[in-house]
Design a protein around this motif. Structure first.
Motif, PDB file in Angstrom:
ATOM      1  N   GLN A   1       2.800  13.653   6.048  1.00  0.00           N
ATOM      2  CA  GLN A   1       1.922  12.934   6.978  1.00  0.00           C
ATOM      3  C   GLN A   1       1.665  11.511   6.487  1.00  0.00           C
ATOM      4  O   GLN A   1       1.672  10.560   7.289  1.00  0.00           O
ATOM      5  CB  GLN A   1       0.593  13.692   7.150  1.00  0.00           C
ATOM      6  N   ALA A   2       1.456  11.350   5.181  1.00  0.00           N
ATOM      7  CA  ALA A   2       1.248  10.007   4.613  1.00  0.00           C
ATOM      8  C   ALA A   2       2.492   9.153   4.854  1.00  0.00           C
ATOM      9  O   ALA A   2       2.386   7.976   5.215  1.00  0.00           O
ATOM     10  CB  ALA A   2       0.939  10.103   3.127  1.00  0.00           C
ATOM     11  N   GLY A   3       3.656   9.743   4.690  1.00  0.00           N
ATOM     12  CA  GLY A   3       4.901   9.029   4.946  1.00  0.00           C
ATOM     13  C   GLY A   3       5.037   8.649   6.412  1.00  0.00           C
ATOM     14  O   GLY A   3       5.476   7.547   6.744  1.00  0.00           O
ATOM     15  N   LYS A   4       4.632   9.547   7.285  1.00  0.00           N
ATOM     16  CA  LYS A   4       4.700   9.278   8.728  1.00  0.00           C
ATOM     17  C   LYS A   4       3.804   8.093   9.086  1.00  0.00           C
ATOM     18  O   LYS A   4       4.194   7.233   9.873  1.00  0.00           O
ATOM     19  CB  LYS A   4       4.270  10.534   9.494  1.00  0.00           C
ATOM     20  N   GLU A   5       2.612   8.058   8.500  1.00  0.00           N
ATOM     21  CA  GLU A   5       1.683   6.945   8.764  1.00  0.00           C
ATOM     22  C   GLU A   5       2.255   5.609   8.268  1.00  0.00           C
ATOM     23  O   GLU A   5       1.945   4.564   8.820  1.00  0.00           O
ATOM     24  CB  GLU A   5       0.341   7.221   8.091  1.00  0.00           C
ATOM     25  N   LEU A   6       3.074   5.663   7.223  1.00  0.00           N
ATOM     26  CA  LEU A   6       3.677   4.452   6.655  1.00  0.00           C
ATOM     27  C   LEU A   6       5.061   4.158   7.240  1.00  0.00           C
ATOM     28  O   LEU A   6       5.679   3.154   6.894  1.00  0.00           O
ATOM     29  CB  LEU A   6       3.806   4.606   5.128  1.00  0.00           C
ATOM     30  N   ASN A   7       5.557   5.079   8.055  1.00  0.00           N
ATOM     31  CA  ASN A   7       6.888   4.967   8.631  1.00  0.00           C
ATOM     32  C   ASN A   7       7.978   4.964   7.548  1.00  0.00           C
ATOM     33  O   ASN A   7       8.921   4.174   7.589  1.00  0.00           O
ATOM     34  CB  ASN A   7       7.007   3.739   9.529  1.00  0.00           C
ATOM     35  N   VAL A   8       7.802   5.851   6.552  1.00  0.00           N
ATOM     36  CA  VAL A   8       8.813   6.064   5.511  1.00  0.00           C
ATOM     37  C   VAL A   8       9.078   7.563   5.416  1.00  0.00           C
ATOM     38  O   VAL A   8       8.269   8.383   5.851  1.00  0.00           O
ATOM     39  CB  VAL A   8       8.366   5.531   4.128  1.00  0.00           C
TER      40      VAL A   8
ATOM     41  N   GLN B   1      10.913   3.383  -9.250  1.00  0.00           N
ATOM     42  CA  GLN B   1      11.010   2.794  -7.914  1.00  0.00           C
ATOM     43  C   GLN B   1      11.969   1.623  -7.957  1.00  0.00           C
ATOM     44  O   GLN B   1      12.125   0.959  -8.973  1.00  0.00           O
ATOM     45  CB  GLN B   1       9.647   2.384  -7.391  1.00  0.00           C
ATOM     46  N   THR B   2      12.604   1.416  -6.836  1.00  0.00           N
ATOM     47  CA  THR B   2      13.578   0.342  -6.703  1.00  0.00           C
ATOM     48  C   THR B   2      13.396  -0.330  -5.357  1.00  0.00           C
ATOM     49  O   THR B   2      13.087   0.329  -4.358  1.00  0.00           O
ATOM     50  CB  THR B   2      15.014   0.913  -6.780  1.00  0.00           C
ATOM     51  N   LEU B   3      13.603  -1.612  -5.354  1.00  0.00           N
ATOM     52  CA  LEU B   3      13.561  -2.374  -4.114  1.00  0.00           C
ATOM     53  C   LEU B   3      14.894  -3.077  -3.948  1.00  0.00           C
ATOM     54  O   LEU B   3      15.303  -3.871  -4.795  1.00  0.00           O
ATOM     55  CB  LEU B   3      12.420  -3.392  -4.167  1.00  0.00           C
ATOM     56  N   LEU B   4      15.619  -2.734  -2.885  1.00  0.00           N
ATOM     57  CA  LEU B   4      16.893  -3.366  -2.556  1.00  0.00           C
ATOM     58  C   LEU B   4      16.664  -4.177  -1.301  1.00  0.00           C
ATOM     59  O   LEU B   4      16.574  -3.609  -0.211  1.00  0.00           O
ATOM     60  CB  LEU B   4      17.982  -2.314  -2.333  1.00  0.00           C
ATOM     61  N   GLN B   5      16.503  -5.492  -1.491  1.00  0.00           N
ATOM     62  CA  GLN B   5      16.069  -6.384  -0.416  1.00  0.00           C
ATOM     63  C   GLN B   5      14.752  -5.844   0.142  1.00  0.00           C
ATOM     64  O   GLN B   5      13.781  -5.823  -0.580  1.00  0.00           O
ATOM     65  CB  GLN B   5      17.166  -6.552   0.628  1.00  0.00           C
ATOM     66  N   ASP B   6      14.693  -5.329   1.351  1.00  0.00           N
ATOM     67  CA  ASP B   6      13.427  -4.793   1.850  1.00  0.00           C
ATOM     68  C   ASP B   6      13.423  -3.267   1.939  1.00  0.00           C
ATOM     69  O   ASP B   6      12.532  -2.666   2.522  1.00  0.00           O
ATOM     70  CB  ASP B   6      13.090  -5.394   3.216  1.00  0.00           C
ATOM     71  N   LEU B   7      14.438  -2.629   1.328  1.00  0.00           N
ATOM     72  CA  LEU B   7      14.513  -1.167   1.315  1.00  0.00           C
ATOM     73  C   LEU B   7      13.882  -0.627   0.033  1.00  0.00           C
ATOM     74  O   LEU B   7      14.338  -0.919  -1.070  1.00  0.00           O
ATOM     75  CB  LEU B   7      15.964  -0.707   1.424  1.00  0.00           C
ATOM     76  N   PHE B   8      12.836   0.163   0.204  1.00  0.00           N
ATOM     77  CA  PHE B   8      12.078   0.715  -0.914  1.00  0.00           C
ATOM     78  C   PHE B   8      12.515   2.151  -1.166  1.00  0.00           C
ATOM     79  O   PHE B   8      12.641   2.945  -0.234  1.00  0.00           O
ATOM     80  CB  PHE B   8      10.580   0.689  -0.572  1.00  0.00           C
ATOM     81  N   SER B   9      12.720   2.502  -2.452  1.00  0.00           N
ATOM     82  CA  SER B   9      12.967   3.895  -2.806  1.00  0.00           C
ATOM     83  C   SER B   9      12.153   4.221  -4.048  1.00  0.00           C
ATOM     84  O   SER B   9      11.978   3.394  -4.938  1.00  0.00           O
ATOM     85  CB  SER B   9      14.450   4.157  -3.048  1.00  0.00           C
ATOM     86  N   MET B  10      11.634   5.428  -4.067  1.00  0.00           N
ATOM     87  CA  MET B  10      10.822   5.876  -5.196  1.00  0.00           C
ATOM     88  C   MET B  10      11.097   7.352  -5.414  1.00  0.00           C
ATOM     89  O   MET B  10      11.261   8.112  -4.461  1.00  0.00           O
ATOM     90  CB  MET B  10       9.331   5.659  -4.905  1.00  0.00           C
TER      91      MET B  10
ATOM     92  N   GLY C   1       0.777  -1.229   0.000  1.00  0.00           N
ATOM     93  CA  GLY C   1       0.000   0.000   0.000  1.00  0.00           C
ATOM     94  C   GLY C   1       0.804   1.272   0.000  1.00  0.00           C
ATOM     95  O   GLY C   1       0.230   2.364  -0.031  1.00  0.00           O
ATOM     96  N   LEU C   2       2.102   1.159   0.009  1.00  0.00           N
ATOM     97  CA  LEU C   2       2.969   2.341   0.089  1.00  0.00           C
ATOM     98  C   LEU C   2       2.778   3.247  -1.137  1.00  0.00           C
ATOM     99  O   LEU C   2       2.497   4.447  -0.993  1.00  0.00           O
ATOM    100  CB  LEU C   2       4.424   1.872   0.190  1.00  0.00           C
ATOM    101  N   VAL C   3       2.881   2.705  -2.328  1.00  0.00           N
ATOM    102  CA  VAL C   3       2.728   3.505  -3.556  1.00  0.00           C
ATOM    103  C   VAL C   3       1.303   4.059  -3.632  1.00  0.00           C
ATOM    104  O   VAL C   3       1.098   5.232  -3.960  1.00  0.00           O
ATOM    105  CB  VAL C   3       3.076   2.667  -4.811  1.00  0.00           C
ATOM    106  N   ALA C   4       0.319   3.244  -3.300  1.00  0.00           N
ATOM    107  CA  ALA C   4      -1.080   3.674  -3.359  1.00  0.00           C
ATOM    108  C   ALA C   4      -1.335   4.859  -2.421  1.00  0.00           C
ATOM    109  O   ALA C   4      -2.047   5.802  -2.774  1.00  0.00           O
ATOM    110  CB  ALA C   4      -2.000   2.513  -3.002  1.00  0.00           C
ATOM    111  N   LYS C   5      -0.764   4.825  -1.229  1.00  0.00           N
ATOM    112  CA  LYS C   5      -0.982   5.898  -0.252  1.00  0.00           C
ATOM    113  C   LYS C   5      -0.393   7.221  -0.744  1.00  0.00           C
ATOM    114  O   LYS C   5      -1.058   8.260  -0.693  1.00  0.00           O
ATOM    115  CB  LYS C   5      -0.349   5.501   1.088  1.00  0.00           C
ATOM    116  N   ILE C   6       0.838   7.175  -1.228  1.00  0.00           N
ATOM    117  CA  ILE C   6       1.503   8.406  -1.679  1.00  0.00           C
ATOM    118  C   ILE C   6       0.846   8.942  -2.948  1.00  0.00           C
ATOM    119  O   ILE C   6       0.541  10.131  -3.044  1.00  0.00           O
ATOM    120  CB  ILE C   6       3.013   8.153  -1.914  1.00  0.00           C
TER     121      ILE C   6
END
Length: 95
Positions: A72-79, A41-50, A20-25
């Protein structure tokens, strides 16, 4: 000849991957009629970057409000979500 003024922002998202990370942002952007011009977007093991380039010409709220909603959306997702005007982003990365 009239030159079209760009009102683009660069959004970066960094953190642990989760459903839900991409959907939320992108949902925050869609809610305010912001148009995603480019996205990567890239996923390095469990590290997400977009990173996204977004046109905010039709957004009905000011940039600071949009910035706060994305944060705020990032805060709710802890990113970590950072939004900057494209010009500021380019200026900071020139050498």
């Amino acid at each position: 000849m009239q030159q079209e003024e760009k009102n683009h922002i660069v959004i970066t998202v960094l953190g642990e991957d989760k459903v839900g990370l991409v959907a939320k942002i992108t949902g925050v952007l869609a809610e305010h009629e912001a148009n995603i011009i480019d996205i990567s977007q890239t996923l390095l093991q469990d590290l997400f970057s977009m990173i996204m380039l977004v046109d905010i010409n039709n957004v009905e709220i000011n940039f600071e409000q949009l910035q706060q909603e994305l944060k705020q959306a990032g805060k709710e997702l802890n990113v970590k979500v950072k939004a900057q005007h494209e010009d500021v982003f380019r200026y900071m990365h020139r050498i």
